[in-house]
Write a protein that holds these residues in place. Structure first.
Motif, PDB file in Angstrom:
ATOM      1  N   THR A 215       0.843  -1.211   0.000  1.00 20.35           N
ATOM      2  CA  THR A 215       0.000   0.000   0.000  1.00 20.35           C
ATOM      3  C   THR A 215       0.878   1.262   0.000  1.00 20.35           C
ATOM      4  N   GLU A 216       1.985   1.158   0.691  1.00 20.93           N
ATOM      5  CA  GLU A 216       2.881   2.325   0.757  1.00 20.93           C
ATOM      6  C   GLU A 216       3.616   2.530  -0.574  1.00 20.93           C
ATOM      7  N   ARG A 217       4.021   1.414  -1.172  1.00 20.40           N
ATOM      8  CA  ARG A 217       4.847   1.529  -2.381  1.00 20.40           C
ATOM      9  C   ARG A 217       4.032   1.656  -3.669  1.00 20.40           C
ATOM     10  N   LEU A 218       2.809   1.187  -3.631  1.00 23.23           N
ATOM     11  CA  LEU A 218       1.946   1.327  -4.820  1.00 23.23           C
ATOM     12  C   LEU A 218       0.672   2.064  -4.423  1.00 23.23           C
ATOM     13  N   PRO A 219       0.787   3.348  -4.088  1.00 25.54           N
ATOM     14  CA  PRO A 219      -0.377   4.062  -3.562  1.00 25.54           C
ATOM     15  C   PRO A 219      -1.530   4.150  -4.563  1.00 25.54           C
ATOM     16  N   GLY A 220      -1.223   4.072  -5.828  1.00 23.61           N
ATOM     17  CA  GLY A 220      -2.285   4.227  -6.831  1.00 23.61           C
ATOM     18  C   GLY A 220      -3.038   2.948  -7.139  1.00 23.61           C
ATOM     19  N   VAL A 221      -2.580   1.834  -6.606  1.00 19.90           N
ATOM     20  CA  VAL A 221      -3.211   0.547  -6.928  1.00 19.90           C
ATOM     21  C   VAL A 221      -4.305   0.253  -5.894  1.00 19.90           C
ATOM     22  N   PRO A 222      -5.547  -0.019  -6.345  1.00 22.54           N
ATOM     23  CA  PRO A 222      -6.618  -0.267  -5.371  1.00 22.54           C
ATOM     24  C   PRO A 222      -6.333  -1.483  -4.485  1.00 22.54           C
ATOM     25  N   PHE A 223      -6.596  -1.309  -3.186  1.00 21.47           N
ATOM     26  CA  PHE A 223      -6.343  -2.360  -2.199  1.00 21.47           C
ATOM     27  C   PHE A 223      -7.681  -2.683  -1.530  1.00 21.47           C
ATOM     28  N   SER A 224      -8.123  -3.927  -1.591  1.00 20.16           N
ATOM     29  CA  SER A 224      -9.423  -4.282  -1.006  1.00 20.16           C
ATOM     30  C   SER A 224      -9.298  -5.531  -0.141  1.00 20.16           C
ATOM     31  N   ILE A 225     -10.236  -5.648   0.763  1.00 20.05           N
ATOM     32  CA  ILE A 225     -10.261  -6.825   1.651  1.00 20.05           C
ATOM     33  C   ILE A 225     -11.326  -7.798   1.134  1.00 20.05           C
ATOM     34  N   VAL A 226     -10.972  -9.056   1.060  1.00 15.45           N
ATOM     35  CA  VAL A 226     -11.944 -10.095   0.674  1.00 15.45           C
ATOM     36  C   VAL A 226     -11.802 -11.278   1.630  1.00 15.45           C
ATOM     37  N   ALA A 227     -12.897 -11.993   1.810  1.00 13.23           N
ATOM     38  CA  ALA A 227     -12.845 -13.129   2.735  1.00 13.23           C
ATOM     39  C   ALA A 227     -11.964 -14.248   2.167  1.00 13.23           C
ATOM     40  N   SER A 228     -12.037 -14.443   0.869  1.00 11.26           N
ATOM     41  CA  SER A 228     -11.222 -15.495   0.247  1.00 11.26           C
ATOM     42  C   SER A 228     -10.972 -15.134  -1.208  1.00 11.26           C
ATOM     43  N   LYS A 229     -10.137 -15.939  -1.842  1.00 14.49           N
ATOM     44  CA  LYS A 229      -9.790 -15.682  -3.251  1.00 14.49           C
ATOM     45  C   LYS A 229     -11.035 -15.718  -4.152  1.00 14.49           C
ATOM     46  N   ASP A 230     -12.002 -16.573  -3.777  1.00 18.99           N
ATOM     47  CA  ASP A 230     -13.226 -16.696  -4.578  1.00 18.99           C
ATOM     48  C   ASP A 230     -14.007 -15.391  -4.631  1.00 18.99           C
ATOM     49  N   ASP A 231     -13.791 -14.527  -3.657  1.00 24.12           N
ATOM     50  CA  ASP A 231     -14.565 -13.282  -3.611  1.00 24.12           C
ATOM     51  C   ASP A 231     -13.968 -12.168  -4.464  1.00 24.12           C
ATOM     52  N   ILE A 232     -12.845 -12.452  -5.085  1.00 23.26           N
ATOM     53  CA  ILE A 232     -12.258 -11.438  -5.973  1.00 23.26           C
ATOM     54  C   ILE A 232     -13.168 -11.314  -7.206  1.00 23.26           C
ATOM     55  N   PRO A 233     -13.549 -10.092  -7.592  1.00 18.61           N
ATOM     56  CA  PRO A 233     -14.444  -9.950  -8.747  1.00 18.61           C
ATOM     57  C   PRO A 233     -13.832 -10.543 -10.015  1.00 18.61           C
TER      58      PRO A 233
END
Lengths: 355, 290
Positions: free
Chosen positions: A30-48
């Motif tokens: 998050t610090e090094r790639l401030p422009g890249v969206p960071f989201s929380i998901v319960a598991s890999k399956d929840d990634i859009p």
């Protein structure tokens, strides 16, 4: 290394599980790639769906087996290597990569729970205090492609340095070693490079670093106190392959004898059911036959000829211990005159680790 | 109600004329008005083209018919597919017709439509159908006539049309699986050797004119392996004459050959041992195969 400039091209989204979101790796990204969206998901399956690709990184600390013996290949000699699934998936895009065929639509997974992995690792190390143990992170992904960003290899290098019988190996097709050079205690850490002639790199190895960059990185690593290893895998029998591989072998003579702890060889191979997924690369039109582990390889006689030649050149230029990856006892006997367990300088590599 | 003449209806709109004339209706059903009704919406036939053509061909002047309320084209398509009722057995040409109908009428090809066309799960329906549409005519013909599956067709799409046409023409020379292997290997040889259209077509003709096209083409695709097999066969034949069977590991992948022989007496045993001793002169040649 300019992280945001470089990694912005390869990382378009970062997802983390709740357990991984506050990890050091997550903070770094998050610090090094401030422009890249960071989201929380319960598991890999929840990634859009739109982010289910290799430009997405998924950070996880989910418990599960992340450390274990290399699965090897049925009826082929195994080198008893232990693998840590630190990075799972790879954006480099080598044409011959079976993992690419499997994981192309998968985000790259980064297992950030270093503590849990080192705990598993310690159990094995403690059960084998006098056995040479080889552990690496390059089985399920490139050890160093993302490592300047997450800096996870550093933990393992430092941790393993306290055990004189442990060789911790990072394996890469990149030249990203600068972040490792300053680690004070390296123990028997090995920086390993997969090598191929530049012509093959250009044609088959996607965004991998050039041969010259890899060799320059190897030079930096050895000067910083690391041991080196090289992996000629896959060797591809293209036109003029002898000349090309001889040229690469010659270039390894620049490294001080004894600093290269091992060199592995493996000719290109693929499971039959994945042939279609490999596309229409020219090398696929060579003669491959099904082997006893179900994988297709060059005809044994041809493989033997390739191994004998490459092994001869490498022995002359480096004097390093050589071994073949996932090869049959028949090929071992034809290339080296005996199988791995009967070859003195391979004992350290092939000793079975008790788990 | 009944309708006639068919010519007017048949020529009026072919928009919904999506299906091939697969089913032959018995004449008796026509004569007794027992066929399913032709469906019309806004006086446009939605379903029953095949019935109308068959009735016309056998000289039946009238057919039962049913008018339904005008509806969205998507719903009318569902009705037509449902009445056709051949889920899972539509040909690629029919799939092509359905997809083209959807594209022209801006109908999204959703799972509901696909499920009426296919019996079970069918992944990438639109993508595969589009691929079929993009095939050259000769390849379409091969797929449409079920002489080649769509997946294999995709792999060999860059083969010159004359080759595919020739394979169609000489269909009796190859079984279904031989045809697939033949075309894939021909494609691989073309790619490997950078053959032009003319050379590939000539190679294809030579192979298909041979008594065993698959074997001949396999030798061209795998020259090393086939010359090794030939060499091995010569050794094996030497021993076979003496009643000794020599076998090699599959594809010469392994480290041991095997010999097996029956013997019925001391004399017979000695004869075979002598033959094996004589064969020792060939052993080094044999081991170069592994």
């Amino acid at each position: 290394m300019n992280y945001s400039h470089f990694y912005n091209d390869y990382i378009h989204a970062v997802y983390a599980t709740p357990a991984a979101k506050d990890s050091l790796a997550a903070c770094r990204v998050t610090e090094r790639l401030p422009g890249v969206p960071f989201s929380i998901v319960a598991s890999k399956d929840d990634i859009p769906e739109k982010h289910k690709n290799q430009k997405t990184v998924f950070l996880t600390a989910t418990p599960g087996k992340k450390f274990g013996p290399c699965p090897g290949s049925k009826r082929h000699l195994c080198c008893n290597y232990l693998t840590i699934n630190l990075y799972e998936g790879c954006p480099i895009g080598c044409s011959y990569c079976i993992m690419q065929a499997y994981l192309n639509f998968e985000p790259v997974t980064v297992n950030v729970d270093i503590e849990a992995i080192t705990k598993e690792l310690d159990e094995v190390i403690q059960s084998n205090p006098d056995t040479p143990i080889r552990i690496g992170t390059g089985e399920t992904g490139d050890s160093l492609f993302y490592d300047p960003l997450f800096e996870l290899s550093k933990n393992f290098i430092e941790h393993c340095a306290q055990f004189p019988n442990v060789y911790f190996e990072v394996k890469t097709k990149s030249h990203f070693v600068d972040h490792l050079l300053g680690i004070p205690n390296k123990g028997k850490a090995v920086v390993a490079f997969s090598l191929n002639p530049q012509e093959i790199i250009d044609a088959e190895e996607g965004i991998a670093s050039s041969l010259a960059q890899r060799l320059e990185a190897a030079d930096k690593a050895v000067k910083a106190g690391y041991l080196l290893a090289f992996h000629f895998d896959p060797i591809i029998r293209v036109k003029n392959w002898q000349e090309m591989y001889l040229n690469v072998a010659d270039q390894l003579s620049q490294f001080e004898k004894g600093k290269i702890v091992w060199i592995s060889l493996g000719t290109v191979r693929y499971p039959a059911q994945l042939k279609d997924r490999l596309g229409s690369r020219p090398w696929l039109y060579d003669e491959f036959v099904p082997c006893r582990d179900g994988k297709h390889r060059y005809i044994q006689r041809i493989r033997t000829e390739i191994y004998r030649s490459v092994a001869g050149w490498l022995t002359e230029s480096t004097g390093a211990p050589l071994y073949m990856c996932m090869e049959s006892p028949a090929v071992w006997r034809r290339v080296f005159g005996k199988i791995s367990s009967k070859i003195d300088n391979l004992c350290a590599i092939f000793t079975k680790v008790h788990r | 109600m009944t309708i006639s003449p068919f010519e007017a209806l048949l020529s009026m709109s072919g928009e919904y004329d999506l299906f091939l004339d697969i089913k032959a209706w018995p004449k008796l059903l026509f004569e007794n008005n027992l066929t399913p009704p032709v469906i019309l919406a806004d006086d446009v036939p939605i379903w029953g083209f095949s019935l109308m053509r068959q009735a016309r061909d056998i000289g039946i002047p009238e057919l039962p018919c049913m008018r339904i309320s005008p509806a969205e084209k998507k719903d009318l398509l569902y009705i037509a597919i449902a009445l056709e009722n051949r889920a899972g057995s539509y040909s690629w040409e029919e799939r092509k017709n359905i997809l083209e109908f959807c594209l022209i009428n801006n109908i999204a090809v959703d799972d509901a439509i696909i499920q009426t066309i296919e019996a079970g799960r069918f992944t990438d329906w639109q993508k595969k159908t589009e691929k079929y549409i993009g095939f050259p005519d000769s390849l379409k013909k091969l797929v449409q006539s079920r002489m080649l599956d769509i997946k294999s067709a995709e792999k060999i799409v860059s083969l010159p049309e004359p080759c595919i046409a020739l394979v169609y023409e000489k269909k009796e020379k190859l079984t279904h699986s031989e045809r697939r292997i033949f075309l894939e290997q021909l494609h691989e040889v073309m790619q490997r050797d950078g053959l032009a259209e003319k050379e590939t077509s000539a190679l294809c003709r030579t192979m298909l004119d041979a008594p065993d096209p698959v074997k001949l083409l396999e030798a061209a695709r795998y020259p090393n392996l086939s010359s090794m097999q030939k060499e091995f066969l010569q050794h094996a034949q030497l021993l076979r004459k003496q009643g000794i069977a020599l076998s090699a590991p599959d594809n010469f992948e392994g480290e041991a050959f095997f010999i097996r022989f029956p013997f019925v007496s001391r004399q017979n045993f000695n004869k075979k041992v002598n033959a094996l001793q004589a064969f020792e002169n060939h052993i080094d040649e044999l081991f170069t195969l592994l």
